[in-house]
Design a protein around this motif. Structure first.
Motif, PDB file in Angstrom:
ATOM      1  N   ASP A   1      -2.917   9.356 -46.279  1.00  0.00           N
ATOM      2  CA  ASP A   1      -1.597   9.568 -46.650  1.00  0.00           C
ATOM      3  C   ASP A   1      -1.189  10.975 -46.843  1.00  0.00           C
ATOM      4  O   ASP A   1      -2.058  11.889 -46.615  1.00  0.00           O
ATOM      5  CB  ASP A   1      -1.213   8.729 -47.964  1.00  0.00           C
ATOM      6  CG  ASP A   1       0.144   8.325 -48.445  1.00  0.00           C
ATOM      7  OD1 ASP A   1       1.046   8.564 -47.484  1.00  0.00           O
ATOM      8  OD2 ASP A   1       0.092   7.666 -49.265  1.00  0.00           O
TER       9      ASP A   1
ATOM     10  N   ARG B   1       8.929  -5.920 -44.180  1.00  0.00           N
ATOM     11  CA  ARG B   1       7.691  -5.119 -43.101  1.00  0.00           C
ATOM     12  C   ARG B   1       7.021  -6.093 -42.252  1.00  0.00           C
ATOM     13  O   ARG B   1       5.861  -6.018 -42.071  1.00  0.00           O
ATOM     14  CB  ARG B   1       6.714  -4.530 -43.615  1.00  0.00           C
ATOM     15  CG  ARG B   1       7.429  -3.383 -44.865  1.00  0.00           C
ATOM     16  CD  ARG B   1       8.227  -2.228 -44.150  1.00  0.00           C
ATOM     17  NE  ARG B   1       8.753  -1.142 -45.079  1.00  0.00           N
ATOM     18  CZ  ARG B   1       9.781  -0.720 -44.959  1.00  0.00           C
ATOM     19  NH1 ARG B   1      10.532  -0.860 -43.810  1.00  0.00           N
ATOM     20  NH2 ARG B   1      10.355   0.291 -45.902  1.00  0.00           N
TER      21      ARG B   1
ATOM     22  N   VAL C   1       8.675   3.528 -39.957  1.00  0.00           N
ATOM     23  CA  VAL C   1       8.850   2.867 -41.177  1.00  0.00           C
ATOM     24  C   VAL C   1      10.190   3.376 -41.846  1.00  0.00           C
ATOM     25  O   VAL C   1      10.387   4.550 -42.105  1.00  0.00           O
ATOM     26  CB  VAL C   1       7.790   3.296 -42.198  1.00  0.00           C
ATOM     27  CG1 VAL C   1       7.870   2.565 -43.434  1.00  0.00           C
ATOM     28  CG2 VAL C   1       6.238   2.895 -41.546  1.00  0.00           C
TER      29      VAL C   1
ATOM     30  N   LEU D   1       1.967   5.707 -39.018  1.00  0.00           N
ATOM     31  CA  LEU D   1       3.239   5.387 -39.866  1.00  0.00           C
ATOM     32  C   LEU D   1       3.977   6.498 -39.918  1.00  0.00           C
ATOM     33  O   LEU D   1       3.756   7.612 -40.585  1.00  0.00           O
ATOM     34  CB  LEU D   1       2.852   4.860 -41.091  1.00  0.00           C
ATOM     35  CG  LEU D   1       1.525   3.810 -41.207  1.00  0.00           C
ATOM     36  CD1 LEU D   1       1.396   3.340 -42.446  1.00  0.00           C
ATOM     37  CD2 LEU D   1       2.075   2.501 -39.983  1.00  0.00           C
TER      38      LEU D   1
ATOM     39  N   LYS E   1       5.967   4.039 -47.344  1.00  0.00           N
ATOM     40  CA  LYS E   1       4.854   4.384 -46.680  1.00  0.00           C
ATOM     41  C   LYS E   1       3.668   4.038 -47.069  1.00  0.00           C
ATOM     42  O   LYS E   1       2.654   3.135 -46.616  1.00  0.00           O
ATOM     43  CB  LYS E   1       4.930   5.501 -45.877  1.00  0.00           C
ATOM     44  CG  LYS E   1       6.324   5.676 -44.892  1.00  0.00           C
ATOM     45  CD  LYS E   1       6.084   7.140 -44.168  1.00  0.00           C
ATOM     46  CE  LYS E   1       5.850   8.235 -44.992  1.00  0.00           C
ATOM     47  NZ  LYS E   1       7.161   8.425 -45.754  1.00  0.00           N
TER      48      LYS E   1
ATOM     49  N   SER F   1      -0.136   8.467 -42.010  1.00  0.00           N
ATOM     50  CA  SER F   1       1.019   8.122 -42.450  1.00  0.00           C
ATOM     51  C   SER F   1       1.657   9.567 -43.124  1.00  0.00           C
ATOM     52  O   SER F   1       1.054  10.434 -43.695  1.00  0.00           O
ATOM     53  CB  SER F   1       0.888   7.332 -43.671  1.00  0.00           C
ATOM     54  OG  SER F   1       2.356   7.010 -44.589  1.00  0.00           O
TER      55      SER F   1
END
Length: 306
Positions: free
Chosen positions: A182, A24, A237, A50, A58, A212
């Motif tokens: 998240d 990454r 990602v 993301l 992630k 994300s």
């Protein structure tokens, strides 16, 4: 005495230690650029999304962004999401204010964790009592929600409080507050909440949102934040594309002696078989390492016959 069972590969939990994080580089470099823009003499605040499939790493990347933000002197706050929180804006913003004030107090905001303002906030949120004056209006709104079944909180209250918090952060040398979310697929279930998030963070400065989630979150977010490129910088990602990323993923968790025992000729096979999936790489490596420690393989390598 029996040797303690040990295995450096964890295919279940996200990575938290930067020393064990692999790959990454391109993504982190780009994200760092946008974080650093918020610290310049003429700060700009770019929100980031993301986007990628499940089990691609992630959450681990989100952990690295949190670490990077703190390293840059920003205030990074993870905001937990679940099905209940995203149904109601009061619960959603309670998590935001609680996270910011707790992390901020750890950095000296509002007199610290033992300061009267933070203690008053805790009393209001935890016991639904306000016994000291607070600079925030949300405490009263939250008590109204819990005691009187108020269904929402006024947008102007949220804007007022978030501006006040950022002002306090700047006084303590914290230029930007980074909010990390998240599992943002959950947010797509509440378009009204997404609209409120958009309206609030278009009005204020000093905050960076990091969302994300998978592609499933994008239809609702695209609808609300249209055109989305004006609000979010999208970072894809995916599985590791480069052989060196798989190699790093395999070798980083090992100490020097273990690296010496590792048969590096197997890396290409693992990269091919897993298609660069971080989860599958760690899963294979976990069992490779286990067999090697059990003495079932002289060399620490991946053999198809196993």
């Amino acid at each position: 005495m029996t040797k303690a069972v040990y295995n450096p590969y964890d295919f279940i939990n996200p990575i938290k230690d930067p020393k064990r994080f692999a790959g990454r580089e391109k993504e982190l470099k780009e994200i760092r650029y946008y974080l650093e823009l918020s610290t310049s003499e003429s700060p700009k605040y770019f929100h980031i999304a993301l986007v990628g499939p499940r089990s691609v790493g992630k959450t681990s990347l989100l952990n690295m962004i949190e670490y990077m933000a703190n390293e840059l002197g920003l205030l990074a706050v993870k905001v937990p999401l679940n099905a209940e929180i995203v149904k109601n804006d009061v619960l959603f913003f309670k998590e935001i204010f609680d996270g910011i004030l707790t992390k901020g107090a750890e950095r000296g905001m509002y007199g610290g964790l033992s300061g009267k303002i933070y203690r008053a906030f805790r009393k209001a949120i935890d016991t639904l009592k306000i016994e000291a004056e607070m600079p925030l209006l949300f405490g009263t709104a939250y008590i109204g929600f819990k005691k009187e079944n108020i269904t929402g909180v006024a947008q102007n209250i949220l804007i007022h409080d978030l501006k006040k918090i950022h002002s306090e952060a700047k006084e303590k040398g914290i230029p930007t507050i980074v909010l990390l979310f998240d599992e943002c697929d959950l947010l797509s279930q509440n378009e009204t909440l997404l609209q409120k998030i958009r309206n609030i963070f278009m009005e204020i400065e000093g905050y960076i949102l990091i969302f994300s989630g998978t592609e499933k979150m994008f239809p609702a977010i695209s609808e609300v934040f249209s055109p989305i490129p004006r609000f979010f910088k999208r970072i894809n990602v995916e599985n590791f594309k480069e052989f060196k990323e798989t190699e790093e993923c395999l070798l980083k968790p090992l100490n020097d002696a273990e690296k010496e025992a590792f048969d590096r000729t197997c890396i290409a096979d693992i990269h091919r078989i897993t298609n660069g999936s971080p989860y599958e790489i760690n899963l294979i490596a976990h069992y490779m390492y286990r067999r090697w420690r059990e003495g079932k393989s002289q060399r620490y390598s991946y053999l198809l016959k196993y």
